[in-house]
Design a protein around this motif. Sequence first.
Motif, PDB file in Angstrom:
ATOM      1  N   TRP A 131       0.819  -1.211   0.000  1.00 23.48           N
ATOM      2  CA  TRP A 131       0.000   0.000   0.000  1.00 23.48           C
ATOM      3  C   TRP A 131       0.852   1.260   0.000  1.00 23.48           C
ATOM      4  CZ3 TRP A 131      -4.841   0.138  -1.342  1.00 23.48           C
ATOM      5  CH2 TRP A 131      -5.618  -1.027  -1.236  1.00 23.48           C
ATOM      6  N   LEU A 132       2.097   1.143   0.465  1.00 26.70           N
ATOM      7  CA  LEU A 132       2.999   2.295   0.411  1.00 26.70           C
ATOM      8  C   LEU A 132       3.388   2.619  -1.020  1.00 26.70           C
ATOM      9  CD1 LEU A 132       5.375   1.593   3.438  1.00 26.70           C
ATOM     10  CD2 LEU A 132       3.420   3.142   3.340  1.00 26.70           C
ATOM     11  N   ALA A 133       3.239   1.667  -1.928  1.00 27.04           N
ATOM     12  CA  ALA A 133       3.461   1.927  -3.352  1.00 27.04           C
ATOM     13  C   ALA A 133       2.171   2.326  -4.047  1.00 27.04           C
ATOM     14  CB  ALA A 133       4.051   0.702  -4.039  1.00 27.04           C
ATOM     15  N   VAL A 134       1.055   1.776  -3.598  1.00 25.36           N
ATOM     16  CA  VAL A 134      -0.213   2.027  -4.288  1.00 25.36           C
ATOM     17  C   VAL A 134      -0.552   3.514  -4.289  1.00 25.36           C
ATOM     18  CG1 VAL A 134      -2.710   1.656  -4.182  1.00 25.36           C
ATOM     19  CG2 VAL A 134      -1.147  -0.273  -3.905  1.00 25.36           C
ATOM     20  N   PHE A 135      -0.378   4.184  -3.159  1.00 21.93           N
ATOM     21  CA  PHE A 135      -0.739   5.602  -3.123  1.00 21.93           C
ATOM     22  C   PHE A 135       0.172   6.455  -3.996  1.00 21.93           C
ATOM     23  CE2 PHE A 135      -1.046   9.806  -0.809  1.00 21.93           C
ATOM     24  CZ  PHE A 135      -2.229  10.164  -1.441  1.00 21.93           C
ATOM     25  N   PRO A 136       1.505   6.301  -3.953  1.00 27.60           N
ATOM     26  CA  PRO A 136       2.332   7.037  -4.915  1.00 27.60           C
ATOM     27  C   PRO A 136       1.958   6.761  -6.368  1.00 27.60           C
ATOM     28  CG  PRO A 136       3.704   6.205  -3.154  1.00 27.60           C
ATOM     29  CD  PRO A 136       2.337   5.622  -2.941  1.00 27.60           C
ATOM     30  N   LEU A 137       1.594   5.521  -6.673  1.00 25.24           N
ATOM     31  CA  LEU A 137       1.188   5.207  -8.042  1.00 25.24           C
ATOM     32  C   LEU A 137      -0.170   5.812  -8.363  1.00 25.24           C
ATOM     33  CD1 LEU A 137       2.391   1.498  -8.316  1.00 25.24           C
ATOM     34  CD2 LEU A 137       3.538   3.580  -9.095  1.00 25.24           C
ATOM     35  N   PHE A 138      -1.040   5.904  -7.370  1.00 18.90           N
ATOM     36  CA  PHE A 138      -2.306   6.626  -7.553  1.00 18.90           C
ATOM     37  C   PHE A 138      -2.030   8.089  -7.887  1.00 18.90           C
ATOM     38  CE2 PHE A 138      -5.589   9.411  -5.969  1.00 18.90           C
ATOM     39  CZ  PHE A 138      -6.768   8.833  -6.437  1.00 18.90           C
ATOM     40  N   PHE A 145      -3.970   7.258   4.772  1.00 23.84           N
ATOM     41  CA  PHE A 145      -2.881   7.490   5.724  1.00 23.84           C
ATOM     42  C   PHE A 145      -3.083   8.720   6.601  1.00 23.84           C
ATOM     43  CE2 PHE A 145      -0.785   5.331   2.036  1.00 23.84           C
ATOM     44  CZ  PHE A 145      -0.489   4.140   2.683  1.00 23.84           C
ATOM     45  N   GLY A 146      -4.297   9.229   6.693  1.00 21.50           N
ATOM     46  CA  GLY A 146      -4.562  10.366   7.559  1.00 21.50           C
ATOM     47  C   GLY A 146      -3.850  11.632   7.108  1.00 21.50           C
ATOM     48  N   ALA A 147      -3.384  12.400   8.088  1.00 23.52           N
ATOM     49  CA  ALA A 147      -2.733  13.678   7.790  1.00 23.52           C
ATOM     50  C   ALA A 147      -1.468  13.483   6.952  1.00 23.52           C
ATOM     51  CB  ALA A 147      -2.395  14.412   9.087  1.00 23.52           C
ATOM     52  N   VAL A 148      -0.751  12.398   7.186  1.00 26.67           N
ATOM     53  CA  VAL A 148       0.464  12.124   6.399  1.00 26.67           C
ATOM     54  C   VAL A 148       0.110  11.925   4.934  1.00 26.67           C
ATOM     55  CG1 VAL A 148       2.343  10.496   6.015  1.00 26.67           C
ATOM     56  CG2 VAL A 148       1.747  11.171   8.339  1.00 26.67           C
ATOM     57  N   GLY A 149      -0.972  11.206   4.675  1.00 27.71           N
ATOM     58  CA  GLY A 149      -1.394  10.996   3.297  1.00 27.71           C
ATOM     59  C   GLY A 149      -1.814  12.276   2.611  1.00 27.71           C
ATOM     60  N   ILE A 203       8.377   9.831   1.455  1.00 30.46           N
ATOM     61  CA  ILE A 203       7.640  10.411   2.585  1.00 30.46           C
ATOM     62  C   ILE A 203       6.910   9.318   3.353  1.00 30.46           C
ATOM     63  CG2 ILE A 203       5.698  11.900   3.223  1.00 30.46           C
ATOM     64  CD1 ILE A 203       6.462  13.704   0.863  1.00 30.46           C
ATOM     65  N   LEU A 204       6.243   8.434   2.637  1.00 33.52           N
ATOM     66  CA  LEU A 204       5.482   7.378   3.306  1.00 33.52           C
ATOM     67  C   LEU A 204       6.396   6.379   4.017  1.00 33.52           C
ATOM     68  CD1 LEU A 204       2.713   6.677   0.639  1.00 33.52           C
ATOM     69  CD2 LEU A 204       2.510   7.995   2.750  1.00 33.52           C
ATOM     70  N   LEU A 205       7.531   6.047   3.407  1.00 33.16           N
ATOM     71  CA  LEU A 205       8.477   5.145   4.066  1.00 33.16           C
ATOM     72  C   LEU A 205       9.035   5.774   5.340  1.00 33.16           C
ATOM     73  CD1 LEU A 205      10.440   3.695   0.998  1.00 33.16           C
ATOM     74  CD2 LEU A 205       8.904   2.442   2.527  1.00 33.16           C
ATOM     75  N   HIS A 217       8.527   4.440   9.127  1.00 29.34           N
ATOM     76  CA  HIS A 217       9.673   4.194   9.997  1.00 29.34           C
ATOM     77  C   HIS A 217       9.519   4.919  11.337  1.00 29.34           C
ATOM     78  CE1 HIS A 217      13.800   3.384  11.181  1.00 29.34           C
ATOM     79  NE2 HIS A 217      13.977   4.678  11.413  1.00 29.34           N
ATOM     80  N   LEU A 218       8.942   6.113  11.299  1.00 33.58           N
ATOM     81  CA  LEU A 218       8.767   6.903  12.517  1.00 33.58           C
ATOM     82  C   LEU A 218       7.497   6.534  13.283  1.00 33.58           C
ATOM     83  CD1 LEU A 218       9.800  10.394  11.071  1.00 33.58           C
ATOM     84  CD2 LEU A 218      11.145   8.928  12.601  1.00 33.58           C
ATOM     85  N   GLY A 219       6.734   5.624  12.735  1.00 27.60           N
ATOM     86  CA  GLY A 219       5.498   5.214  13.410  1.00 27.60           C
ATOM     87  C   GLY A 219       4.354   6.175  13.238  1.00 27.60           C
ATOM     88  N   ALA A 220       4.444   7.052  12.236  1.00 31.34           N
ATOM     89  CA  ALA A 220       3.399   8.069  12.025  1.00 31.34           C
ATOM     90  C   ALA A 220       2.203   7.521  11.264  1.00 31.34           C
ATOM     91  CB  ALA A 220       3.978   9.268  11.291  1.00 31.34           C
ATOM     92  N   ILE A 221       2.374   6.389  10.598  1.00 32.55           N
ATOM     93  CA  ILE A 221       1.242   5.760   9.899  1.00 32.55           C
ATOM     94  C   ILE A 221       1.215   4.283  10.254  1.00 32.55           C
ATOM     95  CG2 ILE A 221       1.091   7.380   7.981  1.00 32.55           C
ATOM     96  CD1 ILE A 221       2.738   5.502   6.293  1.00 32.55           C
ATOM     97  N   ALA A 222       0.009   3.767  10.373  1.00 32.70           N
ATOM     98  CA  ALA A 222      -0.163   2.347  10.675  1.00 32.70           C
ATOM     99  C   ALA A 222      -0.565   1.609   9.419  1.00 32.70           C
ATOM    100  CB  ALA A 222      -1.232   2.175  11.744  1.00 32.70           C
ATOM    101  N   LEU A 223      -0.044   0.405   9.240  1.00 27.91           N
ATOM    102  CA  LEU A 223      -0.333  -0.399   8.053  1.00 27.91           C
ATOM    103  C   LEU A 223      -1.069  -1.683   8.452  1.00 27.91           C
ATOM    104  CD1 LEU A 223       3.130   0.014   6.321  1.00 27.91           C
ATOM    105  CD2 LEU A 223       1.028   1.230   5.800  1.00 27.91           C
TER     106      LEU A 223
END
Length: 227
Positions: free
Chosen positions: A133-140, A182-186, A215-217, A221-227
């Motif tokens: 999903w970390l790739a799906v959004f950039p590809l979107f 991804f909330g605010a990060v997304g 950005i998403l990675l 890594h910082l725990g700002a988004i949950a997968l």
Amino acid sequence: MDLSVYRIDTDLFVSDFLRALPLAVWVLFAVHGIAKWSYYWASRRWGHGVGLYFSRKVIHMAAGGIVALLVPFVFQEPWVPFILGLALAAYVYLPHRTGRLMEWFQDPDNISEVYYCLSWALAVLVAWPFSVWLAVFPLFLMSFGDGVTGIIRGIRQRRRVKSWDGTLGFMAVSIPVGAILFGAVGALTAIVAALVEKQGVIDDNIGVPLISLLILLAAHHLGAIAL
């Protein structure tokens, strides 16, 4: 990060390859059918340049974008989508080498569609050990965000230009999706990607997926988004 996902499992690979065949047929139909019709429709109204630009963006959405959204549900490992992305890159690059362009979407002075395919393939491969999903959004963002941007600019400006109306269209399409995923990060990722596309220094088919994936990675890594 689970690097074991890069081990090739023959059974999964064969299964994914068979699953990919209908998608491959769809992509070819999008390129040779939907995009060609879009080119003729747009070029009759606004000329060859706009028609070319229009059909390229249709391919972004109908081929790359729809398949990207299906990747998490269709594929069980990363190698088949990666290889198919590379194969499509070769498929759209060879006409540039031979001079036999698919004139309804290929520009002799622009090989951005090759960069698009390579970015698509690499994004899936890089993100897979974390979450696809970390790739799906950039590809979107690269497909639908940039696709809508180009169509707006083509119709309103009648030429290829980095105007703000297209950038606002990019944000309107992408910010809500980013917020849902991804909330605010997304949402922030969508804004940054739109600005990267607008600046025009780096080809957006490279810059948009690269920056948004980084950005998403980092957020993961910082725990700002949950997968």
